[in-house]
Write an enzyme that holds these catalytic residues in place. Structure first.
Site, mmCIF file in Angstrom:
data_model
loop_
_atom_site.group_PDB
_atom_site.id
_atom_site.type_symbol
_atom_site.label_atom_id
_atom_site.label_comp_id
_atom_site.label_asym_id
_atom_site.label_seq_id
_atom_site.Cartn_x
_atom_site.Cartn_y
_atom_site.Cartn_z
ATOM 1 N N GLU A 123 -7.135 -10.695 1.871
ATOM 2 C CA GLU A 123 -5.857 -9.990 1.733
ATOM 3 C C GLU A 123 -4.784 -10.591 2.636
ATOM 4 O OE1 GLU A 123 -4.245 -7.897 0.103
ATOM 5 O OE2 GLU A 123 -5.571 -6.496 -0.937
ATOM 6 N N ASN A 135 0.016 -0.470 -2.347
ATOM 7 C CA ASN A 135 -0.092 -1.914 -2.505
ATOM 8 C C ASN A 135 1.268 -2.461 -2.951
ATOM 9 O OD1 ASN A 135 -2.357 -3.671 -2.048
ATOM 10 N ND2 ASN A 135 -3.568 -2.324 -3.362
ATOM 11 N N ASP A 169 -1.969 -5.048 -7.525
ATOM 12 C CA ASP A 169 -2.453 -5.212 -6.149
ATOM 13 C C ASP A 169 -1.332 -5.801 -5.294
ATOM 14 O OD1 ASP A 169 -4.206 -5.530 -3.884
ATOM 15 O OD2 ASP A 169 -5.884 -5.574 -5.272
#
Length: 315
Positions: free
Chosen positions: A37, A173, A225
Site C-alpha cells: 500500500e 480509500n 481502492d
C-alpha cells in the site's frame, strides 16, 4: 454532514473493445506482500517508497539501489515524506500517527505524534496522503471487514491533533486531490459501498464541502481502492478484485482501464524521472495463487500521461 447528490452522468462499464487496454505491466519488485500500500515517489531520491501493512515494513526501490526495507513495531498503512527532514516519514499506523526514522539497521523507529481514539478495538489507519498544501489526511477502518462496521473516520492532522472530518465509513480509500487542490476525492472500497465521492476543497482552511457522488463502482469491475491524479486531473483508481486500474475524468466519465497481472491491485502512484510511470502495489491473498503467482508485487505501467509531485507533510 454535507449531503450527497448523484453525478450528472454515471460511468458505464468499459467494453472490451473501448476501454480495457492490455498495458504490458512490468514487474518492478516481486515483493509478495500481504497488502502492499501507499506507494510514494520521492523525487529527490528518484525512489519509490511503499508499505506492507501486515508485514509491518516500509519498503524502498530505486533503479540504482534495488529493493530494501525497514521493519516497524506496528502496522504502517499510509506514509508521507516529511518536508526538510531527509530519511523521516509520517505514517498512519495502528494507534495513531507517528514519525518514522528509517535507520541503517533495517529498523523503522517510531516517535508518537498524534494518538487516535478508535471507536472499537481492532481498528487501524488505512489510506492517507497530503493535500497540495502539505496537510496530512488519513482514514481509519475496522480490520474485520466482514463486520461491515461504519466505524471508519477520515481525519486531518492539525499540528499534533487528529481532527475528525467525516465519519460513517467502512473502508476509506482513494484519497486524492485535483491538480489545483480544489477538489478532494474519497472512496469507500467495502463491497456494500463501492462509491467514490468528490468534495469542494478550501485550500486555505483544509475544509471539504459539497459532498457528491463522483462514481458508483458497483456496476464496474473491481472495488475502488487507492488512487492517484494525473496532470489533466484524471483520477486513477485501482479496481481491486478485477486486476484493473481505472482512469476517471474530472466530469466522472470512465476514460479507460489498464490491466495488471494480479487480481488485487491496491494503490497507484506516478513516478520516474518524468513522472510518466504509474507504479501499482498489490495484495497477496491466501490460497491457491497458481493463476497469479506475482500477487503482492509492485508493477509499472506506461499510461501515456504524467503525474504530479507528491506533496510532503509540512510540520
Amino acid at each position: 454532514m454535507p449531503s450527497t447528490r448523484a453525478a450528472p452522468s454515471p460511468p458505464r462499464a468499459p467494453s472490451e473493445t473501448e476501454a480495457v487496454q492490455a498495458s504490458k505491466a512490468e514487474l518492478v519488485v516481486d515483493a509478495r506482500h500481504g497488502t502492499g500500500e501507499s506507494p510514494v515517489w520521492h523525487a529527490g531520491e528518484q525512489a519509490l517508497y511503499w508499505v506492507d501493512i501486515p508485514g509491518r515494513t516500509v519498503d524502498r526501490w530505486s533503479p540504482e539501489d534495488g529493493h530494501v526495507q525497514w521493519h516497524a513495531p506496528q502496522m504502517p498503512a499510509c506514509i508521507a515524506a516529511v518536508a526538510g527532514r531527509p530519511g523521516q516519514w509520517l505514517a498512519g499506523m495502528e494507534d495513531g500517527v507517528h514519525t518514522l526514522d528509517l535507520g541503517c539497521d533495517g529498523q523503522a523507529r517510531l516517535t508518537p505524534l498524534a494518538p487516535v481514539q478508535h471507536a472499537r478495538a481492532g481498528m487501524r489507519f488505512n489510506d492517507g496522503r497530503c493535500d497540495r498544501q502539505g496537510r496530512f489526511w488519513a482514514g481509519t477502518m475496522l480490520m474485520d471487514m466482514v463486520a461491515a462496521a461504519r466505524t471508519g473516520v477520515l481525519y486531518r492532522l492539525d499540528g499534533a491533533t487528529l481532527q475528525p472530518v467525516l465519519d460513517g465509513l467502512i473502508t476509506p480509500n482513494g484519497l486524492a486531490f485535483s491538480p489545483d487542490g480544489r477538489t478532494m476525492y474519497l472512496s469507500d472500497s467495502h463491497p456494500q459501498v463501492q462509491a467514490i465521492w468528490a468534495f469542494d476543497y478550501d485550500t486555505d482552511t483544509g475544509t471539504p464541502s459539497n459532498r457528491r457522488l463522483f462514481a458508483d463502482m458497483g456496476p464496474l469491475p473491481g472495488r475502488p481502492d487507492g488512487a492517484a491524479i494525473d496532470v489533466d486531473g484524471g483520477y486513477w483508481i485501482c479496481g481491486n478484485d478485477a486486476g484493473l486500474v481505472h482512469r476517471f475524468m474530472p466530469d466522472g466519465r470512465l476514460d479507460r482501464s489498464l490491466e495488471v497481472p494480479v487480481k488485487k491491485p491496491a494503490m497507484c502512484a506516478f513516478g520516474g524521472p518524468a513522472l510518466d510511470t504509474l507504479f501499482v502495489t498489490s495484495i497477496r491473498p491466501a490460497g491457491d495463487l497458481s493463476d497469479q503467482p506475482l500477487a503482492g508485487g509492485v508493477f509499472a505501467l506506461r499510461p501515456g500521461t504524467q503525474g504530479l509531485p507528491e506533496p510532503a507533510w509540512q510540520p
